[in-house]
Write an enzyme that holds these catalytic residues in place. Structure first.
Site, PDB file in Angstrom:
ATOM      1  N   HIS A 130      99.661  82.751  47.407  1.00 31.48           N
ATOM      2  CA  HIS A 130      99.608  84.102  46.819  1.00 31.48           C
ATOM      3  C   HIS A 130     100.534  84.147  45.589  1.00 31.48           C
ATOM      4  O   HIS A 130     100.155  84.637  44.520  1.00 31.48           O
ATOM      5  CB  HIS A 130     100.044  85.117  47.873  1.00 31.48           C
ATOM      6  CG  HIS A 130      99.703  86.536  47.550  1.00 31.48           C
ATOM      7  ND1 HIS A 130      99.966  87.584  48.405  1.00 31.48           N
ATOM      8  CD2 HIS A 130      99.131  87.107  46.459  1.00 31.48           C
ATOM      9  CE1 HIS A 130      99.556  88.721  47.852  1.00 31.48           C
ATOM     10  NE2 HIS A 130      99.060  88.452  46.676  1.00 31.48           N
TER      11      HIS A 130
ATOM     12  N   HIS B 128     101.303  79.850  57.655  1.00 31.92           N
ATOM     13  CA  HIS B 128     101.732  81.204  57.288  1.00 31.92           C
ATOM     14  C   HIS B 128     102.467  81.199  55.942  1.00 31.92           C
ATOM     15  O   HIS B 128     102.120  81.942  55.020  1.00 31.92           O
ATOM     16  CB  HIS B 128     102.650  81.740  58.400  1.00 31.92           C
ATOM     17  CG  HIS B 128     103.166  83.126  58.169  1.00 31.92           C
ATOM     18  ND1 HIS B 128     102.585  84.231  58.729  1.00 31.92           N
ATOM     19  CD2 HIS B 128     104.195  83.593  57.421  1.00 31.92           C
ATOM     20  CE1 HIS B 128     103.244  85.325  58.351  1.00 31.92           C
ATOM     21  NE2 HIS B 128     104.224  84.952  57.548  1.00 31.92           N
ATOM     22  N   GLU B 129     103.477  80.342  55.840  1.00 34.44           N
ATOM     23  CA  GLU B 129     104.288  80.311  54.609  1.00 34.44           C
ATOM     24  C   GLU B 129     103.473  79.818  53.414  1.00 34.44           C
ATOM     25  O   GLU B 129     103.704  80.237  52.281  1.00 34.44           O
ATOM     26  CB  GLU B 129     105.543  79.442  54.801  1.00 34.44           C
ATOM     27  CG  GLU B 129     106.534  79.981  55.828  1.00 34.44           C
ATOM     28  CD  GLU B 129     106.959  81.424  55.591  1.00 34.44           C
ATOM     29  OE1 GLU B 129     106.938  81.902  54.432  1.00 34.44           O
ATOM     30  OE2 GLU B 129     107.294  82.101  56.574  1.00 34.44           O
TER      31      GLU B 129
ATOM     32  N   HIS C 100     101.700  82.657  51.789  1.00 36.68           N
ATOM     33  CA  HIS C 100     102.589  83.327  50.822  1.00 36.68           C
ATOM     34  C   HIS C 100     102.689  82.510  49.526  1.00 36.68           C
ATOM     35  O   HIS C 100     102.637  83.055  48.425  1.00 36.68           O
ATOM     36  CB  HIS C 100     104.002  83.457  51.399  1.00 36.68           C
ATOM     37  CG  HIS C 100     104.132  84.454  52.507  1.00 36.68           C
ATOM     38  ND1 HIS C 100     103.641  85.728  52.411  1.00 36.68           N
ATOM     39  CD2 HIS C 100     104.728  84.367  53.724  1.00 36.68           C
ATOM     40  CE1 HIS C 100     103.924  86.385  53.538  1.00 36.68           C
ATOM     41  NE2 HIS C 100     104.574  85.580  54.344  1.00 36.68           N
TER      42      HIS C 100
END
Length: 595
Positions: free
Chosen positions: A395, A388-389, A392
Site C-alpha cells: 500500500h 499482513h505487514e 501495508h
C-alpha cells in the site's frame, strides 16, 4: 527455529539495509543540521507572508524541511528499534524528537495565519502562482478546522509542550519494551529460561495446560506489579486527549480523533453496537473450544491453543515468503513481482534478538521505500504476520509511486484494509490448496481466531477507550481500580459465561500500547470488515474488482477514507459491511462445529 543471542548472528539478507536512507552517520548529521537551519528560516515567515509569492516560498520550504526531517527521524527510529537497550541510537532518536518539537513550534503560526485569511484572498493567491495549485486541496481543507485552531500564541505553547504531552506514551514504551522483565518459565525439557514476548506467543499455544498457565502468570506478573504506575501513564494520556479536545472546541475526544478522517461518530458507535448484537457466535465458539479441549472450565490462557493437534509445521522465512507470493496471485502479476523484489532488496528486518522492539510494523518512507520490522518465529502465525505487514508495505509502495508527496501518505482508517485483504487471500488459498483434512480444520480454527482477534478484540478495546475517555470528560477519577473494573466488565461481556475469569484478566488493558494512540484500534475492525468483502470479490476473479482495488491502493490520501472505500465497493456509513463480516464469522463457527 533459530534463537539468536545477538544481531551479529543474524544473516545479512534477513537484516534491513538502512544505507538506503543514509550511507553514513555523517550524512544523517548533515541533514539534521540542515533541518535545524531551515527551521530557523521557517520562523522568519511568521508575520511576513503578505502575498502569493511569500506563501508559495513558505509552503515549498516547509514541505522540503518536513521531508528531510522525516528521513532523519525514521533513520534514528529504525536504528533504536533494533535494540531498545542501546543508548547510542536512543540518543539519535532523542535529538530527532527534540528537533521535531522545534520544527512544529516554528510552523505553529501558519494555521492561525491561514485561517485569518478570507477564502477569497487565498483563492486569488492560488490563481496568481501556478505552483500553489499543488497545495490547493490541503489549504482549502484547513478551513474545515477553523473553529478548532487556537490563537497564534496558544498554538505556539501547545507546540512547545509537544514533548511533554507525548511523555505518557514514551514512558509506557520504555516500561513495556526496555524495563519489563517477565521472569523465568520452565521449558518442556525442564530448563528454566527467561520469558520473552516471542516465546510467550509460542507457550500460550502449548498443548500442556500447566505450561500455558505458567507462561500466562509470568507474562502478567510485571503488569500486575506495575499496575498503579501504568495506570498513571494511561490516565495522563487520556486526560491529555480530553484537555486538548476541550481546548480545540471539539464535542469530545472521540470526535476530535474522527474529525480528520471525516468519520461520523455513528460509524464508531454502530461498530460497537452491531458487534455486540452479534456476539452469540463468539460465545458459541468459546463453548466449542471448551468442549474440544476437554476442559471443565475455560480460562484466558486456553484461548490461543490450537484446537486441532499435531499440525504444527515449521515454515522457514523463505518458504513463508514463497507461500505468500503464491497466495496473492489474485492481485495480479505486477503486485506479486514487485513484492518479490522487496526481499532481495532487504526491506525486512526478520529475526527476534535481545532488546529488539516487539511485534511487527511497516514504515513507508516516501522517496525511499517501505521498511518492515518482524520478529519471525518460523510458524504459521509468523506467515500471517508477514502477509499482513506486506499488505501495508505494498500500500505504501503503490501510494508513494502514484501520488505526489502531499497525498502519498494514507490514513490509518484505510491502512488495515490492504493488510487484511492479504490475510484473507492467504487463508482462502491455504484452505483450498491443503490436502490434509486435519490441516484444513486447523486453518479454519486459525481463521476464526484471527477474526476474533482482529474484529471482536479490537471492538472490545474500542469500547474500553470510549468508556474511559467519557469518564474523564465527566470529571470521574481514572486510576488502576477504575481501569481494572471497566476492562473486566467489557471483557466478560465479550467472552461470555463459558469462561472462568482469573484475576489477571482485569489487568489486560495495561499491556496495550495502542491505547496511547487514542481511538486507533476501531480501525482494525472496520478495516477487517471492508477487507473480508473485497477479498471475497477478488477471489471471484472479477476484473473490475481488481481494477477498483488497485486504484484504492494507489490513492494515498487523495480523498477522505470513507469515500476511497466506497469507490472500492464498501460503504461503512451503513451497518451492512459489519453485519456481513459477522455473518461470515458465524458461518465459519458453524462449519468448524460440523467438523
Amino acid at each position: 527455529m533459530p534463537n539468536y543471542k545477538s544481531r551479529e548472528e543474524v544473516p545479512l539478507e534477513e537484516k534491513w539495509d538502512l544505507h538506503d536512507i543514509y550511507d553514513s552517520l555523517t550524512t544523517w548529521e548533515s541533514d539534521l543540521k540542515s533541518v535545524a537551519e531551515r527551521t530557523e528560516q521557517l520562523k522568519t515567515y511568521d508575520g511576513n507572508i503578505t502575498d502569493a509569492k511569500s506563501l508559495y516560498d513558505y509552503l515549498v520550504l516547509s514541505e522540503e524541511t518536513g521531508y528531510t526531517y522525516k528521513k532523519v527521524y525514521v533513520y534514528a527510529m529504525l536504528q533504536a528499534d533494533l535494540d531498545t537497550r542501546d543508548s547510542k541510537p536512543q540518543a539519535l532518536l532523542d535529538r530527532a524528537k527534540s528537533l521535531g518539537v522545534k520544527l512544529s513550534s516554528a510552523t505553529s503560526f501558519f494555521m492561525p495565519f491561514l485561517l485569518s485569511l478570507d477564502e477569497k484572498t487565498l483563492k486569488s493567491y492560488i490563481d496568481q502562482i501556478e505552483g500553489l495549485k499543488y497545495f490547493e486541496e490541503d489549504l482549502m481543507e484547513s478551513y474545515r478546522y477553523k473553529t478548532h485552531v487556537l490563537t497564534k500564541e496558544k498554538e505556539e505553547v501547545l507546540s512547545d509542550l509537544g514533548e511533554a504531552l507525548s511523555s505518557p506514551s514514551n514512558t509506557f514504551g520504555m516500561i513495556n519494551n526496555a524495563d519489563i522483565k517477565f521472569g523465568k518459565v520452565t521449558t518442556k525439557d525442564g530448563e528454566k529460561v527467561e520469558l520473552t514476548r516471542g516465546m510467550y506467543s509460542k507457550l500460550i499455544e502449548d498443548d500442556n495446560r500447566d505450561v500455558r498457565r505458567e507462561a500466562y502468570k509470568a507474562y502478567y506478573q510485571p503488569y500486575v506489579q506495575l499496575n498503579n504506575t501504568i495506570a498513571s501513564t494511561l490516565s495522563a494520556a487520556i486526560k491529555n486527549n480530553v484537555t486538548l479536545a476541550k481546548m480545540r472546541k471539539y464535542p469530545s475526544a472521540l470526535e476530535k480523533s474522527l474529525f480528520s478522517d471525516m468519520v461520523p461518530k455513528d460509524v464508531y458507535d454502530n461498530l460497537i453496537k452491531v458487534t455486540k448484537d452479534h456476539i452469540t457466535p463468539l460465545h458459541k465458539y468459546q463453548n466449542i473450544r471448551k468442549e474440544t479441549l476437554g476442559l471443565d472450565e475455560l480460562r484466558q490462557y486456553d484461548l490461543n491453543v490450537p484446537l486441532v493437534k499435531d499440525v504444527k509445521e515449521e515454515i522457514t522465512f523463505d518458504e513463508a515468503y514463497q507461500t505468500m507470493l503464491d497466495s496473492l496471485a489474485p492481485l495480479g502479476e505486477e503486485y506479486v513481482e514487485t513484492l518479490r523484489s522487496f526481499k532481495e532488496k532487504r526491506y525486512f528486518d526478520v529475526r527476534e534478538t535481545p532488546g529488539k522492539r516487539s511485534g511487527a510494523y511497516n514504515l513507508g518512507l516516501y522517496g525511499v521505500h517501505p521498511f518492515v520490522l518482524l520478529n519471525h518465529q518460523d510458524d504459521l502465525d509468523s506467515l500471517f504476520t508477514l502477509v499482513h505487514e506486506c499488505g501495508h508495505a505494498m500500500h505504501s509502495w503503490y501510494s508513494s509511486n502514484h501520488q505526489p508527496q502531499i497525498t502519498a501518505g494514507y490514513s490509518i482508517f484505510v491502512a488495515e484494509v490492504a493488510s487484511t485483504v492479504n490475510e484473507v487471500l492467504l487463508i482462502r488459498y491455504l484452505l483450498k490448496t491443503t490436502k490434509d483434512e486435519k490441516m484444513k480444520k486447523h486453518l479454519l480454527n486459525h481463521f476464526i481466531d484471527s477474526f476474533r482477534g482482529t474484529m471482536f478484540t479490537q471492538v472490545m478495546f474500542a469500547e474500553f477507550e470510549k468508556t474511559t475517555h467519557e469518564k474523564a470528560e465527566n470529571g470521574g477519577p481514572l486510576n488502576a481500580e477504575v481501569f481494572n473494573d471497566v476492562y473486566e466488565k467489557i471483557f466478560r461481556e465479550f467472552n461470555g459465561n463459558e469462561m472462568v475469569f482469573d484475576d489477571e484478566v482485569k489487568y489486560g488493558w495495561s499491556r496495550i500500547p495502542h491505547f496511547y494512540r487514542p481511538f486507533y484500534v476501531y480501525k482494525y475492525a472496520t478495516g477487517y470488515a471492508a477487507a473480508i468483502h473485497i477479498a471475497d470479490q477478488l477471489l471471484e476473479g472479477k476484473s473490475e474488482t481488481l481494477e477498483k482495488y488497485m486504484t484504492f491502493l494507489k490513492s494515498g490520501s487523495s480523498d477522505y477514507p470513507l469515500e476511497l472505500l466506497k469507490a472500492a465497493g464498501v460503504d461503512l456509513t451503513k451497518p451492512e459491511p459489519i453485519r456481513s463480516a459477522l455473518t461470515i464469522f458465524s458461518e465459519l463457527v458453524d462449519e468448524f462445529a460440523s467438523l
